[in-house]
Design a protein around this motif. Structure first.
Motif, PDB file in Angstrom:
ATOM      1  N   THR A  31       0.833  -1.210   0.000  1.00  0.00           N
ATOM      2  CA  THR A  31       0.000   0.000   0.000  1.00  0.00           C
ATOM      3  C   THR A  31       0.860   1.250   0.000  1.00  0.00           C
ATOM      4  O   THR A  31       0.603   2.218  -0.728  1.00  0.00           O
ATOM      5  N   THR A  32       1.905   1.233   0.814  1.00  0.00           N
ATOM      6  CA  THR A  32       2.806   2.382   0.895  1.00  0.00           C
ATOM      7  C   THR A  32       3.570   2.561  -0.415  1.00  0.00           C
ATOM      8  O   THR A  32       3.735   3.687  -0.904  1.00  0.00           O
ATOM      9  N   TYR A  33       4.040   1.451  -0.998  1.00  0.00           N
ATOM     10  CA  TYR A  33       4.774   1.539  -2.261  1.00  0.00           C
ATOM     11  C   TYR A  33       3.899   2.101  -3.376  1.00  0.00           C
ATOM     12  O   TYR A  33       4.352   2.893  -4.209  1.00  0.00           O
ATOM     13  N   ILE A  34       2.636   1.686  -3.405  1.00  0.00           N
ATOM     14  CA  ILE A  34       1.705   2.194  -4.423  1.00  0.00           C
ATOM     15  C   ILE A  34       1.522   3.708  -4.269  1.00  0.00           C
ATOM     16  O   ILE A  34       1.563   4.460  -5.243  1.00  0.00           O
ATOM     17  N   ALA A  35       1.326   4.157  -3.039  1.00  0.00           N
ATOM     18  CA  ALA A  35       1.148   5.591  -2.778  1.00  0.00           C
ATOM     19  C   ALA A  35       2.406   6.380  -3.116  1.00  0.00           C
ATOM     20  O   ALA A  35       2.339   7.472  -3.683  1.00  0.00           O
ATOM     21  N   LEU A  36       3.566   5.814  -2.780  1.00  0.00           N
ATOM     22  CA  LEU A  36       4.830   6.502  -3.065  1.00  0.00           C
ATOM     23  C   LEU A  36       5.081   6.609  -4.570  1.00  0.00           C
ATOM     24  O   LEU A  36       5.652   7.600  -5.039  1.00  0.00           O
ATOM     25  N   ARG A  89       2.821   6.993  -6.776  1.00  0.00           N
ATOM     26  CA  ARG A  89       1.960   8.088  -7.200  1.00  0.00           C
ATOM     27  C   ARG A  89       2.551   9.436  -6.803  1.00  0.00           C
ATOM     28  O   ARG A  89       2.533  10.398  -7.582  1.00  0.00           O
ATOM     29  N   ILE A  90       3.084   9.526  -5.598  1.00  0.00           N
ATOM     30  CA  ILE A  90       3.697  10.765  -5.115  1.00  0.00           C
ATOM     31  C   ILE A  90       4.891  11.149  -5.993  1.00  0.00           C
ATOM     32  O   ILE A  90       5.068  12.323  -6.344  1.00  0.00           O
ATOM     33  N   GLN A  93      -1.692  19.242  -6.344  1.00  0.00           N
ATOM     34  CA  GLN A  93      -1.388  19.421  -4.925  1.00  0.00           C
ATOM     35  C   GLN A  93      -2.388  18.668  -4.059  1.00  0.00           C
ATOM     36  O   GLN A  93      -2.012  18.042  -3.052  1.00  0.00           O
ATOM     37  N   ARG A  94      -3.666  18.685  -4.450  1.00  0.00           N
ATOM     38  CA  ARG A  94      -4.694  17.968  -3.689  1.00  0.00           C
ATOM     39  C   ARG A  94      -4.434  16.457  -3.740  1.00  0.00           C
ATOM     40  O   ARG A  94      -4.513  15.764  -2.717  1.00  0.00           O
ATOM     41  N   ASP A  95      -4.133  15.955  -4.929  1.00  0.00           N
ATOM     42  CA  ASP A  95      -3.846  14.529  -5.091  1.00  0.00           C
ATOM     43  C   ASP A  95      -2.597  14.131  -4.309  1.00  0.00           C
ATOM     44  O   ASP A  95      -2.543  13.068  -3.673  1.00  0.00           O
ATOM     45  N   TYR A  96      -1.588  15.012  -4.338  1.00  0.00           N
ATOM     46  CA  TYR A  96      -0.346  14.759  -3.600  1.00  0.00           C
ATOM     47  C   TYR A  96      -0.622  14.658  -2.102  1.00  0.00           C
ATOM     48  O   TYR A  96      -0.141  13.745  -1.420  1.00  0.00           O
ATOM     49  N   ASP A  97      -1.413  15.602  -1.570  1.00  0.00           N
ATOM     50  CA  ASP A  97      -1.720  15.616  -0.136  1.00  0.00           C
ATOM     51  C   ASP A  97      -2.468  14.350   0.293  1.00  0.00           C
ATOM     52  O   ASP A  97      -2.196  13.785   1.359  1.00  0.00           O
ATOM     53  N   GLU A 107      -2.269  -5.307  -8.353  1.00  0.00           N
ATOM     54  CA  GLU A 107      -1.907  -4.006  -7.785  1.00  0.00           C
ATOM     55  C   GLU A 107      -1.470  -3.079  -8.912  1.00  0.00           C
ATOM     56  O   GLU A 107      -0.770  -3.501  -9.838  1.00  0.00           O
ATOM     57  N   ALA A 108      -1.887  -1.834  -8.833  1.00  0.00           N
ATOM     58  CA  ALA A 108      -1.577  -0.861  -9.884  1.00  0.00           C
ATOM     59  C   ALA A 108      -0.658   0.231  -9.341  1.00  0.00           C
ATOM     60  O   ALA A 108      -1.047   0.991  -8.462  1.00  0.00           O
ATOM     61  N   TYR A 109       0.557   0.285  -9.861  1.00  0.00           N
ATOM     62  CA  TYR A 109       1.514   1.316  -9.505  1.00  0.00           C
ATOM     63  C   TYR A 109       1.521   2.385 -10.604  1.00  0.00           C
ATOM     64  O   TYR A 109       1.281   2.097 -11.778  1.00  0.00           O
ATOM     65  N   THR A 110       1.783   3.626 -10.222  1.00  0.00           N
ATOM     66  CA  THR A 110       1.837   4.716 -11.198  1.00  0.00           C
ATOM     67  C   THR A 110       3.235   4.793 -11.800  1.00  0.00           C
ATOM     68  O   THR A 110       4.230   4.854 -11.085  1.00  0.00           O
ATOM     69  N   GLN A 111       3.290   4.814 -13.121  1.00  0.00           N
ATOM     70  CA  GLN A 111       4.569   4.873 -13.819  1.00  0.00           C
ATOM     71  C   GLN A 111       4.655   6.160 -14.634  1.00  0.00           C
ATOM     72  O   GLN A 111       3.764   6.474 -15.415  1.00  0.00           O
ATOM     73  N   ASP A 112       5.723   6.912 -14.428  1.00  0.00           N
ATOM     74  CA  ASP A 112       5.977   8.141 -15.178  1.00  0.00           C
ATOM     75  C   ASP A 112       6.639   7.741 -16.487  1.00  0.00           C
ATOM     76  O   ASP A 112       7.818   7.412 -16.539  1.00  0.00           O
ATOM     77  N   ARG A 113       5.864   7.769 -17.591  1.00  0.00           N
ATOM     78  CA  ARG A 113       6.361   7.245 -18.859  1.00  0.00           C
ATOM     79  C   ARG A 113       7.224   8.253 -19.619  1.00  0.00           C
ATOM     80  O   ARG A 113       8.278   7.909 -20.142  1.00  0.00           O
ATOM     81  N   ALA A 114       6.754   9.501 -19.713  1.00  0.00           N
ATOM     82  CA  ALA A 114       7.484  10.474 -20.536  1.00  0.00           C
ATOM     83  C   ALA A 114       6.931  11.875 -20.325  1.00  0.00           C
ATOM     84  O   ALA A 114       5.852  12.064 -19.756  1.00  0.00           O
TER      85      ALA A 114
END
Length: 247
Positions: free
Chosen positions: A4-9, A11-12, A217-221, A60-67
């Motif tokens: 859970t923490t890894y998924i949130a991180l 995204r952050i 900023q809202r999503d980050y918080d 589990e779905a992690y956020t990936q910064d593609r480009a």
């Protein structure tokens, strides 16, 4: 840390980069010829079986910064009345010679040096199709540029502003706030429209970018709060287990 923490991180981390890109867009809302950038994200899907002894499969779905990519939509053309200001209406880029090589730009805020060389705001010479600096003879005090790029003085036509492009605009690498480095072969545009006495404004919409920053900023918080809550939960669980073991 658990998943859970890894998924949130994840995204952050992506949101942090998105905030940097959006802030840069907003800072250049008034930069001539500036093109806004956008982040491209995707979900990185991970499937795991029998987690913690519990049978079955979990996704589990992690956020990936593609480009990061640029939006090459044309900005609004504004009148300046300055004879060495030029705007491109439609496709194409001016070619300039920098110390790092040839670069492309939509910023047509040019100047005429004492030797007659036409340069950009950083002093880089503007090039023609043969990659030669465009020079206006010192004795010529009349400068006129037709929409097709033909440069004329009181003595007639002396040269041409040529516009360059590449087959895939996504291959252009931004350098600073107005230069682009071509990573593939460039070619001369056969048809062009250049407006003298005008400049192309940034294509950044300040209201849109400000709204985007608030959303980021809202999503980050929210994700940061999730990490803190999960950390507190784990700490409390460990404390309880320790107390039970010692009692």
């Amino acid at each position: 840390m658990d998943n859970t923490t890894y998924i949130a991180l994840s995204r952050i981390n992506a949101l942090t980069h998105d905030l940097e890109v959006t802030s840069n867009n907003l800072a250049n809302a008034n930069t001539t010829g500036f093109k806004s950038s956008r982040e491209l994200f995707s979900d990185y899907i991970v499937k795991q079986k029998d987690i913690h002894g519990i049978p079955g499969e979990r996704t589990e779905a992690y956020t990936q910064d593609r480009a990061t990519y640029q939006d090459h939509m044309q900005g609004q053309l504004r009148q300046t009345g300055n004879l060495t200001d030029f705007a491109i209406n439609g496709e194409g880029f001016f070619a300039v010679q920098t110390t790092q090589g040839v670069r492309l730009t939509r910023n047509g805020q040019f100047q005429r040096r004492s030797d007659g060389t036409i340069v950009d705001i950083s002093g880089n010479p503007i090039l023609d199709r043969f990659q030669r600096p465009i020079v206006i003879p010192r004795e010529d005090d009349v400068l006129s540029v037709a929409s097709d790029g033909t440069i004329s003085t009181q003595d007639g036509a002396i040269g041409t502003f040529d516009l360059m492009t590449v087959d895939n605009l996504n291959t252009l690498q931004p350098e600073g706030n107005y230069l682009l480095k071509p990573t593939t072969r460039t070619r001369v545009l056969p048809h062009k429209e250049i407006r003298q006495g005008m400049l192309e404004s940034s294509n950044v919409n300040a209201i849109t970018e400000t709204t985007r920053m608030v959303e980021i900023q809202r999503d980050y918080d929210l994700n940061f709060q999730l990490v803190q809550t999960e950390s507190t939960r784990r700490t409390n669980a460990i404390d309880k287990i320790t107390q039970d073991a010692s009692s």
